[in-house]
Design a protein around this motif. Structure first.
Motif, PDB file in Angstrom:
ATOM      1  N   VAL A  91       0.844  -1.206   0.000  1.00  0.00           N
ATOM      2  CA  VAL A  91       0.000   0.000   0.000  1.00  0.00           C
ATOM      3  C   VAL A  91       0.875   1.249   0.000  1.00  0.00           C
ATOM      4  CG1 VAL A  91      -1.617   1.345   1.415  1.00  0.00           C
ATOM      5  CG2 VAL A  91      -2.053  -1.052   0.970  1.00  0.00           C
ATOM      6  N   GLY A  92       1.996   1.200   0.711  1.00  0.00           N
ATOM      7  CA  GLY A  92       2.923   2.334   0.697  1.00  0.00           C
ATOM      8  C   GLY A  92       3.449   2.612  -0.696  1.00  0.00           C
ATOM      9  N   LEU A  93       3.762   1.555  -1.435  1.00  0.00           N
ATOM     10  CA  LEU A  93       4.204   1.745  -2.821  1.00  0.00           C
ATOM     11  C   LEU A  93       3.057   2.195  -3.712  1.00  0.00           C
ATOM     12  CD1 LEU A  93       6.508  -1.369  -3.167  1.00  0.00           C
ATOM     13  CD2 LEU A  93       7.194   1.005  -2.853  1.00  0.00           C
ATOM     14  N   TRP A  94       1.859   1.682  -3.459  1.00  0.00           N
ATOM     15  CA  TRP A  94       0.695   2.049  -4.249  1.00  0.00           C
ATOM     16  C   TRP A  94       0.319   3.510  -4.026  1.00  0.00           C
ATOM     17  CZ3 TRP A  94      -4.658   2.692  -2.675  1.00  0.00           C
ATOM     18  CH2 TRP A  94      -5.560   2.693  -3.736  1.00  0.00           C
ATOM     19  N   VAL A  95       0.419   3.976  -2.785  1.00  0.00           N
ATOM     20  CA  VAL A  95       0.104   5.371  -2.458  1.00  0.00           C
ATOM     21  C   VAL A  95       1.103   6.310  -3.116  1.00  0.00           C
ATOM     22  CG1 VAL A  95       0.072   7.022  -0.532  1.00  0.00           C
ATOM     23  CG2 VAL A  95      -1.141   4.879  -0.347  1.00  0.00           C
ATOM     24  N   SER A  96       2.323   5.859  -3.333  1.00  0.00           N
ATOM     25  CA  SER A  96       3.359   6.743  -3.872  1.00  0.00           C
ATOM     26  C   SER A  96       3.092   7.153  -5.315  1.00  0.00           C
ATOM     27  CB  SER A  96       4.726   6.063  -3.783  1.00  0.00           C
ATOM     28  OG  SER A  96       4.786   4.966  -4.657  1.00  0.00           O
ATOM     29  N   HIS A  97       2.199   6.454  -6.014  1.00  0.00           N
ATOM     30  CA  HIS A  97       1.931   6.782  -7.411  1.00  0.00           C
ATOM     31  C   HIS A  97       0.828   7.816  -7.591  1.00  0.00           C
ATOM     32  CE1 HIS A  97       4.670   3.797  -8.881  1.00  0.00           C
ATOM     33  NE2 HIS A  97       4.111   2.890  -8.104  1.00  0.00           N
ATOM     34  N   ASP A  98       0.055   8.083  -6.559  1.00  0.00           N
ATOM     35  CA  ASP A  98      -1.051   9.031  -6.689  1.00  0.00           C
ATOM     36  C   ASP A  98      -1.318   9.674  -5.335  1.00  0.00           C
ATOM     37  OD1 ASP A  98      -3.193  10.476  -7.596  1.00  0.00           O
ATOM     38  OD2 ASP A  98      -4.551   8.774  -7.762  1.00  0.00           O
ATOM     39  N   CYS A  99      -1.354  10.974  -5.289  1.00  0.00           N
ATOM     40  CA  CYS A  99      -1.572  11.687  -4.027  1.00  0.00           C
ATOM     41  C   CYS A  99      -3.012  11.562  -3.536  1.00  0.00           C
ATOM     42  CB  CYS A  99      -1.225  13.161  -4.190  1.00  0.00           C
ATOM     43  SG  CYS A  99       0.523  13.437  -4.474  1.00  0.00           S
ATOM     44  N   CYS A 100      -3.942  11.202  -4.405  1.00  0.00           N
ATOM     45  CA  CYS A 100      -5.349  11.079  -4.014  1.00  0.00           C
ATOM     46  C   CYS A 100      -5.619   9.806  -3.211  1.00  0.00           C
ATOM     47  CB  CYS A 100      -6.246  11.112  -5.245  1.00  0.00           C
ATOM     48  SG  CYS A 100      -6.142  12.668  -6.132  1.00  0.00           S
ATOM     49  N   ARG A 101      -4.650   8.906  -3.135  1.00  0.00           N
ATOM     50  CA  ARG A 101      -4.821   7.649  -2.404  1.00  0.00           C
ATOM     51  C   ARG A 101      -4.385   7.772  -0.949  1.00  0.00           C
ATOM     52  NH1 ARG A 101      -1.965   4.037  -7.079  1.00  0.00           N
ATOM     53  NH2 ARG A 101      -3.543   4.397  -8.677  1.00  0.00           N
ATOM     54  N   ARG A 102      -4.231   8.966  -0.477  1.00  0.00           N
ATOM     55  CA  ARG A 102      -3.719   9.216   0.869  1.00  0.00           C
ATOM     56  C   ARG A 102      -4.639   8.655   1.947  1.00  0.00           C
ATOM     57  NH1 ARG A 102      -4.087  13.206   4.626  1.00  0.00           N
ATOM     58  NH2 ARG A 102      -2.202  13.622   5.800  1.00  0.00           N
ATOM     59  N   ALA A 103      -5.942   8.690   1.751  1.00  0.00           N
ATOM     60  CA  ALA A 103      -6.891   8.189   2.754  1.00  0.00           C
ATOM     61  C   ALA A 103      -6.721   6.686   2.973  1.00  0.00           C
ATOM     62  CB  ALA A 103      -8.316   8.507   2.338  1.00  0.00           C
ATOM     63  N   VAL A 104      -6.472   5.956   1.910  1.00  0.00           N
ATOM     64  CA  VAL A 104      -6.243   4.517   2.038  1.00  0.00           C
ATOM     65  C   VAL A 104      -4.951   4.269   2.813  1.00  0.00           C
ATOM     66  CG1 VAL A 104      -5.825   2.391   0.750  1.00  0.00           C
ATOM     67  CG2 VAL A 104      -7.497   4.034  -0.087  1.00  0.00           C
ATOM     68  N   GLY A 105      -3.926   5.050   2.515  1.00  0.00           N
ATOM     69  CA  GLY A 105      -2.667   4.921   3.229  1.00  0.00           C
ATOM     70  C   GLY A 105      -2.803   5.238   4.708  1.00  0.00           C
ATOM     71  N   MET A 106      -3.560   6.268   5.039  1.00  0.00           N
ATOM     72  CA  MET A 106      -3.757   6.626   6.441  1.00  0.00           C
ATOM     73  C   MET A 106      -4.547   5.540   7.175  1.00  0.00           C
ATOM     74  SD  MET A 106      -2.203   9.296   7.301  1.00  0.00           S
ATOM     75  CE  MET A 106      -2.949   9.387   8.905  1.00  0.00           C
ATOM     76  N   THR A 107      -5.541   4.965   6.519  1.00  0.00           N
ATOM     77  CA  THR A 107      -6.300   3.877   7.133  1.00  0.00           C
ATOM     78  C   THR A 107      -5.400   2.687   7.414  1.00  0.00           C
ATOM     79  OG1 THR A 107      -8.271   4.609   5.961  1.00  0.00           O
ATOM     80  CG2 THR A 107      -8.301   2.381   6.854  1.00  0.00           C
TER      81      THR A 107
END
Length: 128
Positions: A91-107
């Motif tokens: 998920v950390g790598l997945w979040v790094s490709h798009d800033c809009c995925r920040r909520a998933v990373g925080m969860t």
């Protein structure tokens, strides 16, 4: 001896500081996207390795030896924590490709505290 909340950034802290630095990284990651990526990948890999060590090198003791169900649940939960750690790093790598995925990373970041409680209880003083 000062309170950790009121220390200046350049001051040295007394003690180990590992738990304080991890908590500080989590709080810092909630405000900064680049820190979020780093904390997710590093924290996920750390969880996976810390869960893998007792599964490979330490046999269950105490309550886990009462019956076979608890004995197998020990290894089952440790395996689940390893998978969760790898998923957290992904998920950390997945979040790094798009800033809009920040909520998933925080969860995922805040959910990662739960396996740490289990690991601390099972393998606390031996590994951490």
């Amino acid at each position: 001896m000062g309170n950790a909340l009121f220390t200046l950034p350049g001051e040295a802290e007394v003690g180990d500081g590992r738990a304080n630095s991890f908590a500080a990284e989590m709080v810092g990651a909630s405000h900064d996207t680049t820190k979020l990526k780093r904390v997710l990948v590093a924290g996920g890999l750390r969880e996976a390795v810390v869960a893998l060590c007792p599964a490979l090198f330490r046999s269950p003791a105490g309550l886990f030896l009462r019956n076979k169900g608890l004995f197998y649940s020990y290894y089952g939960v440790l395996s689940a924590v390893v998978v969760f750690g790898v998923a957290e790093a992904w998920v950390g790598l997945w979040v790094s490709h798009d800033c809009c995925r920040r909520a998933v990373g925080m969860t995922m970041l805040w959910l990662s505290v739960l396996p740490l409680f289990f690991l601390t209880g099972v393998a606390g003083s031996a590994i951490l």
